[in-house]
Design a protein around this motif. Structure first.
Motif, short mmCIF file in Angstrom:
data_model
loop_
_atom_site.label_atom_id
_atom_site.label_comp_id
_atom_site.label_asym_id
_atom_site.label_seq_id
_atom_site.Cartn_x
_atom_site.Cartn_y
_atom_site.Cartn_z
N ARG A 32 -48.61 39.52 -13.30
CA ARG A 32 -47.78 40.00 -14.42
C ARG A 32 -47.26 41.41 -14.18
O ARG A 32 -46.10 41.72 -14.48
CB ARG A 32 -48.60 39.97 -15.73
CG ARG A 32 -47.83 40.49 -16.94
CD ARG A 32 -48.72 40.61 -18.16
NE ARG A 32 -49.73 41.66 -18.04
CZ ARG A 32 -49.52 42.95 -18.24
NH1 ARG A 32 -48.30 43.40 -18.52
NH2 ARG A 32 -50.51 43.83 -18.13
N VAL B 211 -57.49 34.13 -14.70
CA VAL B 211 -57.05 35.10 -15.71
C VAL B 211 -56.71 36.43 -15.04
O VAL B 211 -55.67 37.04 -15.31
CB VAL B 211 -58.13 35.30 -16.79
CG1 VAL B 211 -57.74 36.41 -17.75
CG2 VAL B 211 -58.36 33.99 -17.54
N LEU B 212 -57.59 36.89 -14.13
CA LEU B 212 -57.35 38.16 -13.45
C LEU B 212 -56.13 38.07 -12.54
O LEU B 212 -55.30 39.00 -12.51
CB LEU B 212 -58.58 38.56 -12.63
CG LEU B 212 -59.64 39.41 -13.34
CD1 LEU B 212 -60.23 38.67 -14.54
CD2 LEU B 212 -60.74 39.82 -12.38
N GLU C 24 -52.95 38.17 -14.39
CA GLU C 24 -52.70 39.53 -14.87
C GLU C 24 -52.17 40.42 -13.73
O GLU C 24 -51.26 41.23 -13.94
CB GLU C 24 -53.99 40.10 -15.45
CG GLU C 24 -53.86 41.46 -16.11
CD GLU C 24 -53.04 41.48 -17.38
OE1 GLU C 24 -52.99 42.53 -18.03
OE2 GLU C 24 -52.41 40.45 -17.74
N ALA D 88 -58.73 42.26 -16.63
CA ALA D 88 -58.35 41.10 -17.44
C ALA D 88 -57.28 41.45 -18.46
O ALA D 88 -56.64 40.56 -19.02
CB ALA D 88 -59.58 40.53 -18.15
N ALA D 89 -57.08 42.74 -18.72
CA ALA D 89 -56.07 43.19 -19.68
C ALA D 89 -55.61 44.57 -19.24
O ALA D 89 -55.97 45.60 -19.84
CB ALA D 89 -56.62 43.23 -21.10
N ASP E 185 -45.25 44.90 -17.94
CA ASP E 185 -44.82 43.82 -17.06
C ASP E 185 -43.93 44.39 -15.94
O ASP E 185 -43.10 45.28 -16.18
CB ASP E 185 -43.99 42.79 -17.84
CG ASP E 185 -44.80 42.02 -18.86
OD1 ASP E 185 -46.03 42.22 -18.94
OD2 ASP E 185 -44.19 41.23 -19.61
#
Length: 216
Positions: free
Chosen positions: A138, A131-132, A135, A103-104, A109
């Motif tokens: 990203r 959310v995942l 990410e 998740a983070a 990037d």
């Protein structure tokens, strides 16, 4: 558990810390018995190209990370479970493994040519999967590929015993169309989809693999 961490994340970490050694032992030769999985991983490897930087995100004990490295990729792993990361480092001392959350991700990037989410989306409630996947998108460079695998279905299962241990863990079977939609929303184009029959005795449901490309 941190103040901002949800219960399912903590439960997932605890469960995989508990089963890390026995999980690694049981599944160490699983790829050798699954030509379908090897086919998807080999296609992914060929498309991202030899030497490409690839993250196995939710890598577990590193067995697939090691397979990708053997295919000529600059592969590394990230996993939520410190126990799994410890097992991976012992099994593959020449590769990089780090504790982290999907998740983070601790990645810049557009820093990867490829990202693998191999059965690592299945413990997140479907309503929170966007959310995942955002990410994962990203950290991919334009033109980069994402390959994900999961069990097919539309239900939550609670696992009270796994790999010879008492645990408490939820797992979600997922609809390929639903996951494809999330990939599209994240700016990825699904290039290939494989849904295969279960392979007994360990599998009871079909398995799905989606390969997607980040638009440039």
């Amino acid at each position: 558990m941190t103040a901002s961490e949800t219960d399912f994340v903590s439960a997932t970490r605890t469960a995989y810390d508990t089963v890390a050694v026995s999980y690694a032992d049981l599944l160490k030769d699983a790829l050798a018995a699954s030509p379908w999985e090897r086919a998807m991983l080999d296609t992914f490897s060929e498309l991202v190209g030899a030497g490409a930087r690839v993250g196995d995100l939710g890598c577990g004990p590193g067995r697939v990370t090691g397979y990708l490295a053997g295919r000529g990729l600059d592969a590394f792993g990230i996993d939520l479970s410190p126990g799994m990361v410890e097992v991976a480092r012992e099994a593959y001392p020449g590769l990089e493994f780090e504790v982290g959350s999907m998740a983070a991700l601790p990645l810049a990037d557009a820093s990867l040519a490829g990202a693998l989410a191999w059965y690592s989306l299945i413990h997140t409630p479907p309503g929170q999967l966007s959310v995942l996947i955002m990410e994962l998108a990203r950290v991919l460079e334009p033109g980069g590929r994402l390959l994900t695998g999961f069990q097919v279905g539309a239900e939550r299962r609670h696992i009270a015993n796994g790999y010879g241990h008492d645990i408490s863990l939820d797992a979600y079977r997922l609809d390929p169309d639903f996951i494809a939609g999330l990939l599209t929303e994240a700016g990825l184009t699904v290039e290939a989809r494989l849904v295969r029959a279960p392979e007994p005795p360990h599998e009871k449901t079909p398995q799905a693999y989606l390969l997607a490309r980040k638009e440039s």
